[in-house]
Design a protein around this motif. Structure first.
Motif, PDB file in Angstrom:
ATOM      1  N   MET A   1     -16.275  43.831  75.702  1.00 59.13           N
ATOM      2  CA  MET A   1     -16.720  44.342  74.431  1.00 59.13           C
ATOM      3  C   MET A   1     -17.505  43.251  73.718  1.00 59.13           C
ATOM      4  O   MET A   1     -17.043  42.143  73.582  1.00 59.13           O
ATOM      5  N   SER A   2     -18.708  43.553  73.287  1.00 60.88           N
ATOM      6  CA  SER A   2     -19.500  42.562  72.564  1.00 60.88           C
ATOM      7  C   SER A   2     -20.219  43.234  71.415  1.00 60.88           C
ATOM      8  O   SER A   2     -20.299  44.447  71.327  1.00 60.88           O
ATOM      9  N   ASN A   3     -20.746  42.397  70.563  1.00 58.74           N
ATOM     10  CA  ASN A   3     -21.387  42.909  69.367  1.00 58.74           C
ATOM     11  C   ASN A   3     -22.586  42.033  69.067  1.00 58.74           C
ATOM     12  O   ASN A   3     -22.506  40.827  69.127  1.00 58.74           O
ATOM     13  N   SER A   4     -23.729  42.658  68.773  1.00 58.35           N
ATOM     14  CA  SER A   4     -24.886  41.878  68.326  1.00 58.35           C
ATOM     15  C   SER A   4     -25.489  42.569  67.119  1.00 58.35           C
ATOM     16  O   SER A   4     -25.472  43.779  67.010  1.00 58.35           O
ATOM     17  N   SER A   5     -26.015  41.769  66.209  1.00 57.17           N
ATOM     18  CA  SER A   5     -26.568  42.336  64.983  1.00 57.17           C
ATOM     19  C   SER A   5     -27.976  42.853  65.240  1.00 57.17           C
ATOM     20  O   SER A   5     -28.661  42.370  66.123  1.00 57.17           O
ATOM     21  N   PRO A   6     -28.433  43.832  64.451  1.00 57.02           N
ATOM     22  CA  PRO A   6     -29.754  44.409  64.653  1.00 57.02           C
ATOM     23  C   PRO A   6     -30.876  43.409  64.421  1.00 57.02           C
ATOM     24  O   PRO A   6     -31.967  43.566  64.926  1.00 57.02           O
ATOM     25  N   GLU A   7     -30.640  42.356  63.650  1.00 57.50           N
ATOM     26  CA  GLU A   7     -31.707  41.406  63.416  1.00 57.50           C
ATOM     27  C   GLU A   7     -31.721  40.286  64.439  1.00 57.50           C
ATOM     28  O   GLU A   7     -32.295  39.235  64.229  1.00 57.50           O
ATOM     29  N   GLY A   8     -31.078  40.500  65.588  1.00 55.02           N
ATOM     30  CA  GLY A   8     -31.169  39.563  66.686  1.00 55.02           C
ATOM     31  C   GLY A   8     -30.140  38.455  66.645  1.00 55.02           C
ATOM     32  O   GLY A   8     -30.368  37.385  67.201  1.00 55.02           O
ATOM     33  N   GLY A   9     -29.015  38.671  65.984  1.00 57.22           N
ATOM     34  CA  GLY A   9     -27.956  37.672  65.944  1.00 57.22           C
ATOM     35  C   GLY A   9     -27.322  37.510  67.312  1.00 57.22           C
ATOM     36  O   GLY A   9     -27.589  38.245  68.247  1.00 57.22           O
ATOM     37  N   GLN A  10     -26.448  36.523  67.410  1.00 50.36           N
ATOM     38  CA  GLN A  10     -25.832  36.257  68.709  1.00 50.36           C
ATOM     39  C   GLN A  10     -24.722  37.259  69.002  1.00 50.36           C
ATOM     40  O   GLN A  10     -24.108  37.804  68.108  1.00 50.36           O
ATOM     41  N   ALA A  11     -24.473  37.475  70.287  1.00 50.45           N
ATOM     42  CA  ALA A  11     -23.423  38.391  70.723  1.00 50.45           C
ATOM     43  C   ALA A  11     -22.088  37.656  70.729  1.00 50.45           C
ATOM     44  O   ALA A  11     -22.018  36.469  71.050  1.00 50.45           O
ATOM     45  N   ILE A  12     -21.052  38.355  70.365  1.00 48.84           N
ATOM     46  CA  ILE A  12     -19.708  37.788  70.339  1.00 48.84           C
ATOM     47  C   ILE A  12     -18.809  38.678  71.173  1.00 48.84           C
ATOM     48  O   ILE A  12     -18.795  39.896  71.002  1.00 48.84           O
ATOM     49  N   ARG A  13     -18.060  38.065  72.074  1.00 52.65           N
ATOM     50  CA  ARG A  13     -17.085  38.831  72.858  1.00 52.65           C
ATOM     51  C   ARG A  13     -15.856  39.023  71.984  1.00 52.65           C
ATOM     52  O   ARG A  13     -15.084  38.084  71.785  1.00 52.65           O
ATOM     53  N   LEU A  14     -15.709  40.240  71.466  1.00 52.77           N
ATOM     54  CA  LEU A  14     -14.636  40.514  70.522  1.00 52.77           C
ATOM     55  C   LEU A  14     -13.263  40.420  71.170  1.00 52.77           C
ATOM     56  O   LEU A  14     -12.289  40.044  70.509  1.00 52.77           O
ATOM     57  N   ASP A  15     -13.166  40.755  72.473  1.00 54.40           N
ATOM     58  CA  ASP A  15     -11.852  40.704  73.125  1.00 54.40           C
ATOM     59  C   ASP A  15     -11.367  39.272  73.334  1.00 54.40           C
ATOM     60  O   ASP A  15     -10.192  39.047  73.609  1.00 54.40           O
ATOM     61  N   SER A  16     -12.244  38.280  73.167  1.00 53.67           N
ATOM     62  CA  SER A  16     -11.831  36.884  73.315  1.00 53.67           C
ATOM     63  C   SER A  16     -11.357  36.283  71.990  1.00 53.67           C
ATOM     64  O   SER A  16     -10.861  35.166  71.964  1.00 53.67           O
ATOM     65  N   LEU A  17     -11.516  37.007  70.901  1.00 59.00           N
ATOM     66  CA  LEU A  17     -11.120  36.506  69.585  1.00 59.00           C
ATOM     67  C   LEU A  17      -9.689  36.927  69.262  1.00 59.00           C
ATOM     68  O   LEU A  17      -9.237  38.003  69.656  1.00 59.00           O
ATOM     69  N   SER A  18      -9.002  36.081  68.512  1.00 55.76           N
ATOM     70  CA  SER A  18      -7.651  36.416  68.065  1.00 55.76           C
ATOM     71  C   SER A  18      -7.730  37.409  66.910  1.00 55.76           C
ATOM     72  O   SER A  18      -8.795  37.617  66.324  1.00 55.76           O
ATOM     73  N   ALA A  19      -6.599  37.981  66.573  1.00 57.01           N
ATOM     74  CA  ALA A  19      -6.545  38.929  65.453  1.00 57.01           C
ATOM     75  C   ALA A  19      -6.968  38.243  64.160  1.00 57.01           C
ATOM     76  O   ALA A  19      -7.676  38.829  63.340  1.00 57.01           O
ATOM     77  N   GLN A  20      -6.573  36.987  63.986  1.00 57.61           N
ATOM     78  CA  GLN A  20      -6.948  36.248  62.779  1.00 57.61           C
ATOM     79  C   GLN A  20      -8.458  36.017  62.732  1.00 57.61           C
ATOM     80  O   GLN A  20      -9.087  36.173  61.681  1.00 57.61           O
ATOM     81  N   GLN A  21      -9.052  35.664  63.866  1.00 56.47           N
ATOM     82  CA  GLN A  21     -10.493  35.462  63.904  1.00 56.47           C
ATOM     83  C   GLN A  21     -11.244  36.768  63.644  1.00 56.47           C
ATOM     84  O   GLN A  21     -12.251  36.781  62.943  1.00 56.47           O
TER      85      GLN A  21
END
Length: 162
Positions: free
Chosen positions: A1-21
């Motif tokens: 699962m990843s997410n990138s912003s429409p203005e070309g921001g970086q992708a983040i793997r959401l499943d690698s983040l903790s609940a706090q993050q």
């Protein structure tokens, strides 16, 4: 699962983040979304003011004759009496406290251009707001899944311990 912003921001793997993050990321996006929404509303108000200026020129001047009694706005709630000196020329606020004398046709063109520019800006900003709202929903879903998987793991550990 990843997410990138429409203005070309970086992708983040959401499943690698903790609940706090994830929670911190959601809070950050909520702040950005609030700022963008406020900006959007300000642009809508500015566009409405320019439309009011257009309306004032078309209905307030073209049907009048020189020396007609008018009320001149000093603030949004304070008006003073005055006489219309010239129905062919107006004073236009071009921004940052600068005023320019223009013919009514030039002033109309000026305000129409401003309304169109703001419309284009509103359209672009609306797309950005929609993208941010989508990002917030994705993060909320990932956070919900992370919390539920943590609860399920905790429940499974408790069953094994008994």
């Amino acid at each position: 699962m990843s997410n990138s912003s429409p203005e070309g921001g970086q992708a983040i793997r959401l499943d690698s983040l903790s609940a706090q993050q994830l929670s911190q990321l959601k809070k950050q996006l909520d702040g950005e979304l609030e700022h963008l929404t406020t900006s959007y509303q300000s642009l809508v108000r500015a566009q409405a003011k320019f439309r009011d200026c257009l309306k004032s020129i078309s209905t307030g001047l073209t049907s009048q004759k020189p020396d007609t009694q008018i009320l001149v706005p000093l603030t949004s709630s304070l008006y003073v009496p005055g006489k219309l000196a010239d129905v062919e020329k107006v004073i236009v606020d071009v921004g940052t406290g600068f005023y320019v004398e223009k013919t009514t046709s030039d002033a109309t063109k000026f305000y129409e251009t401003k309304v169109e520019e703001l419309g284009a800006n509103l359209k672009d900003l609306g797309k950005i707001v929609e993208g941010k709202e989508g990002n917030v929903r994705v993060i909320e879903d990932a956070l919900r899944q992370k919390v539920m998987s943590g609860q399920n793991a905790q429940a499974g550990a408790e069953k094994e311990g008994t």
